[in-house]
Design a protein around this motif. Structure first.
Motif, short mmCIF file in Angstrom:
data_model
loop_
_atom_site.label_atom_id
_atom_site.label_comp_id
_atom_site.label_asym_id
_atom_site.label_seq_id
_atom_site.Cartn_x
_atom_site.Cartn_y
_atom_site.Cartn_z
N GLY A 217 0.79 -1.22 0.00
CA GLY A 217 0.00 0.00 0.00
C GLY A 217 0.83 1.27 0.00
N ILE A 218 1.99 1.21 -0.64
CA ILE A 218 2.90 2.36 -0.64
C ILE A 218 2.84 3.08 -1.99
N ALA A 219 2.48 4.34 -1.95
CA ALA A 219 2.47 5.19 -3.14
C ALA A 219 3.82 5.88 -3.27
N ILE A 220 4.33 5.95 -4.49
CA ILE A 220 5.63 6.56 -4.75
C ILE A 220 5.45 7.98 -5.26
N ASP A 221 6.05 8.93 -4.53
CA ASP A 221 6.00 10.33 -4.94
C ASP A 221 7.13 10.68 -5.89
N VAL A 222 8.30 10.08 -5.67
CA VAL A 222 9.46 10.34 -6.51
C VAL A 222 10.10 9.01 -6.89
N LEU A 223 10.33 8.81 -8.17
CA LEU A 223 11.05 7.64 -8.66
C LEU A 223 12.39 8.10 -9.20
N VAL A 224 13.47 7.56 -8.65
CA VAL A 224 14.81 7.83 -9.16
C VAL A 224 15.28 6.58 -9.90
N ASN A 225 15.23 6.64 -11.21
CA ASN A 225 15.64 5.53 -12.08
C ASN A 225 17.15 5.60 -12.27
N ASN A 226 17.88 5.07 -11.30
CA ASN A 226 19.33 5.19 -11.30
C ASN A 226 20.04 3.90 -11.71
N ALA A 227 19.41 2.76 -11.53
CA ALA A 227 20.09 1.49 -11.77
C ALA A 227 20.61 1.40 -13.20
N GLY A 228 21.83 0.93 -13.34
CA GLY A 228 22.41 0.77 -14.67
C GLY A 228 23.87 0.37 -14.57
N PHE A 229 24.41 -0.16 -15.66
CA PHE A 229 25.84 -0.43 -15.71
C PHE A 229 26.32 -0.32 -17.14
N GLY A 230 27.63 -0.34 -17.32
CA GLY A 230 28.21 -0.16 -18.64
C GLY A 230 29.13 -1.30 -19.01
N SER A 231 29.74 -1.19 -20.17
CA SER A 231 30.71 -2.17 -20.64
C SER A 231 31.75 -1.45 -21.48
N ILE B 257 9.83 12.00 -11.60
CA ILE B 257 10.71 10.91 -12.00
C ILE B 257 12.03 11.50 -12.46
N LEU B 258 13.11 10.98 -11.92
CA LEU B 258 14.44 11.38 -12.36
C LEU B 258 15.12 10.18 -13.00
N ASN B 259 15.43 10.30 -14.28
CA ASN B 259 16.12 9.25 -15.02
C ASN B 259 17.59 9.60 -15.14
N VAL C 79 3.04 16.35 -13.07
CA VAL C 79 4.10 15.33 -12.95
C VAL C 79 5.32 15.80 -13.73
N ILE C 80 6.48 15.64 -13.13
CA ILE C 80 7.74 16.12 -13.70
C ILE C 80 8.65 14.95 -14.04
N VAL C 81 9.31 15.01 -15.19
CA VAL C 81 10.33 14.02 -15.56
C VAL C 81 11.60 14.75 -15.94
N THR C 82 12.70 14.35 -15.32
CA THR C 82 13.99 15.01 -15.54
C THR C 82 15.05 13.97 -15.91
N ALA C 83 15.92 14.30 -16.85
CA ALA C 83 17.08 13.47 -17.19
C ALA C 83 18.33 14.10 -16.59
N LEU C 84 18.99 13.35 -15.73
CA LEU C 84 20.28 13.77 -15.17
C LEU C 84 21.37 13.09 -15.98
N CYS C 85 22.23 13.89 -16.61
CA CYS C 85 23.24 13.35 -17.53
C CYS C 85 24.65 13.69 -17.06
N PRO C 86 25.17 12.95 -16.10
CA PRO C 86 26.51 13.25 -15.58
C PRO C 86 27.62 12.76 -16.49
N GLY C 87 28.79 13.35 -16.32
CA GLY C 87 29.99 12.84 -16.96
C GLY C 87 30.64 11.81 -16.05
N ALA C 88 31.95 11.65 -16.17
CA ALA C 88 32.67 10.67 -15.36
C ALA C 88 32.51 11.00 -13.87
#
Length: 259
Positions: A77-91, A133-135, A174-183
């Motif tokens: 029964g938990i509603a999400i106010d903010v989703l941070v879509n951070n999971a990921g990896f590279g190769s 949502i922050l991607n 509803v807000i959606v933001t892309a965070l695009c960091p460098g190294a």
């Protein structure tokens, strides 16, 4: 009390976001496949900030991961106010020499699961008339990156998806933001087997705490895209001023440089 769901919360930028939202007195939902690390982080958050924490060990590199995560939260029964879509990896390396299974898991995590989670959580946010949502993308969202071909393509997807959905959601609250960091100083380069490359030099890396703070401010300011650091922003502008083939060659030469 507002609730934030952070994927890939066991280290790096995800962990920094968890601490940042804890300081803002959010209830923290931590999702990652590393249950041991999650437990340690949750304990630290409770001890340091006296916040409520919820652990959901889940492997979002598997196709059923998003449904399992969303389903557990619905059962609780938990509603999400903010989703941070951070999971990921590279190769790192030539595409034809990469392990196919690992590359497909990366695409599942970086692309499919990120989009799937948006589709699962957005309807409730739109219905309430509020949510964020922050991607987490990358500077490579803006240009092709030889030797990290699938990774850079996956981050281009993140940026394109964010821009499109941000436009779709105008007027909904509803807000959606892309965070695009460098190294950034995370485990990314070690897991991608890039810790011997010059781009991973610790002296040049931005801290995950700084990246998270910039991302949080951009989300709260309702920005669609944010690139932390002026030099990183300049990198993202290169395809606007130079032929894309030239930018691709330069990107490869930078990645090939060793410490």
């Amino acid at each position: 009390m507002k609730t934030v769901l952070i994927t890939g919360a066991s280290s790096g930028i995800g962990k920094a976001f968890a601490e940042l939202f804890a300081k803002k007195n959010y209830r923290i939902v931590l999702a990652s496949r590393n249950e041991e690390k999650l437990s340690g982080i949750a304990r630290q958050l409770r001890d340091n900030y006296a916040v409520s924490t919820i652990l959901i060990p889940v492997d979002l590199a598997q196709s059923d991961g998003p449904i399992l995560l969303h389903g557990q939260l619905m059962e609780m029964g938990i509603a999400i106010d903010v989703l941070v879509n951070n999971a990921g990896f590279g190769s790192f390396g030539l595409l034809h020499e990469q392990d196919v299974r690992s590359e497909l898991e990366m695409l599942q995590l970086n692309v499919h699961s990120l989009s799937h989670l948006m589709m699962l959580f957005l309807p409730a946010m739109v219905s309430r008339g509020s949510g964020s949502i922050l991607n987490v993308g990358s500077t490579t969202s803006f240009y092709a990156c030889p030797l990290s071909a699938n990774y850079s393509a996956s981050k281009a997807f993140v940026l394109s998806l964010t821009e499109a959905v941000s436009n779709e959601l105008q007027g909904t609250g509803v807000i959606v933001t892309a965070l695009c960091p460098g190294a950034t100083g995370t485990e990314f380069f070690r897991s991608a087997k890039m810790d011997g490359q010059k781009v991973s030099d610790p002296k040049t890396l931005m801290s995950p705490e700084t990246v998270a703070e910039i991302g949080y401010k951009a989300l709260m300011s309702k920005k669609t895209i944010v690139v932390p650091g002026f030099q990183n922003w300049l990198l993202t502008q290169a395809p606007r001023f130079f032929p894309r083939r030239f930018v691709t060659r330069i990107t490869r030469s930078v990645l090939e440089q060793k410490l």
